[in-house]
Design a protein around this motif. Structure first.
Motif: not given
Length: 267
Positions: A166-175, A230-235
């Motif tokens: 993604i190029g930036r951090p996503m928080e674990m708690l999103r999941f 989601l955008t990157t996960l879909k790739t």
């Protein structure tokens, strides 16, 4: 590998509690998603997918096994633990319908004020827990109010790799995991069938299908304009139309899990 983070969610779609240890049994972590907010009219469950304000709901252990509710702009509320067989309400969660005890009028009024919609709070006693989705787990496996399974595990390495892409951090708690494991390669958990944490053995049942909820910032409730992650996960994590991230588990037996415990792959 070791257990690096441990989370439970007392009310489905409410805020997470970060734990250092927790009893665990066939319904997952003790107190995890045993409460749920439903529409007053039809008993259908509500989540942050459509009601982001649920992300402002903080729930913790209350008096005598009950629940303490807190949210911005509202006075804290103690909710008594209802009897397993009294004041039953029909509720629907995905394809499951069940009858569970209602949390009372005071909780309903408080939550309706928070959400701006007539709602009720319900509780899942152990004896009223749901079976797992057809084809998964054992006949003895049950779940309270998670989407389908008692436990969700995510490898820290998997999130690190996703963030790199993604190029930036996503928080674990999103999941919204229960168990976070550190020390494994990215997506190593996809290949696990059985693991041991401490003295307990866990069965890996199926990958977790991810939804729009992951695009909400867990601290603010704001949605990512670019629909990440989601955008990157879909790739690279889409299979037959489902976006997969993390693994759903069931546990054999009961015991205690603690942050720092060794995680072993048995199969």
């Amino acid at each position: 590998m070791f257990l690096s983070e441990l989370y439970r969610y007392p009310v489905k779609s409410g805020q997470a509690q970060c734990l250092q240890d927790s009893p665990v049994g066939h319904l997952g972590l003790m107190g995890d998603r045993r409460w749920m907010v439903v529409e007053e009219e039809n008993g259908r469950f509500l989540t942050q997918r459509a009601w982001p304000r649920l992300g402002q709901l903080k729930a913790s252990d209350g008096e005598a096994g009950g629940l303490l509710l807190e949210a911005p702009g509202l006075e804290p509320l103690q909710v008594a633990l209802p009897s397993a067989d009294d004041d039953l309400r029909g509720v629907t969660i995905w394809r499951d319908t069940l009858r569970v005890p209602d949390g009372g009028d005071e909780a309903a009024t408080w939550l309706s004020q928070l959400l701006g919609k007539p709602v009720r709070l319900v509780y899942c006693p152990e004896q009223r827990a749901r079976y797992l989705p057809s084809g998964y787990g054992l006949n003895s496996d049950r779940a309270a109010f998670p989407d389908g399974f008692p436990l969700l595990l995510i490898g820290q390495g998997s999130l690190d790799e996703l963030n790199r892409r993604i190029g930036r951090p996503m928080e674990m708690l999103r999941f919204r995991p229960n168990l976070v494991v550190q020390g494994a390669e990215p997506f190593a958990e996809d290949g696990w069938k059985r693991i041991r944490i401490g003295k307990l053995e866990f069965r890996v049942l199926k990958p977790s299908v991810r939804c729009i909820l992951t695009t909400l910032d867990p601290a603010t409730g704001e949605r990512s304009p670019d629909r990440e992650p989601l955008t990157t996960l879909k790739t690279f994590r889409e299979k037959e139309g489902d976006v997969l991230f993390g693994q759903n588990l069931a546990v054999d037996g009961s015991g205690l899990v603690k942050v720092g415990m060794r995680v072993e792959v048995l199969e």
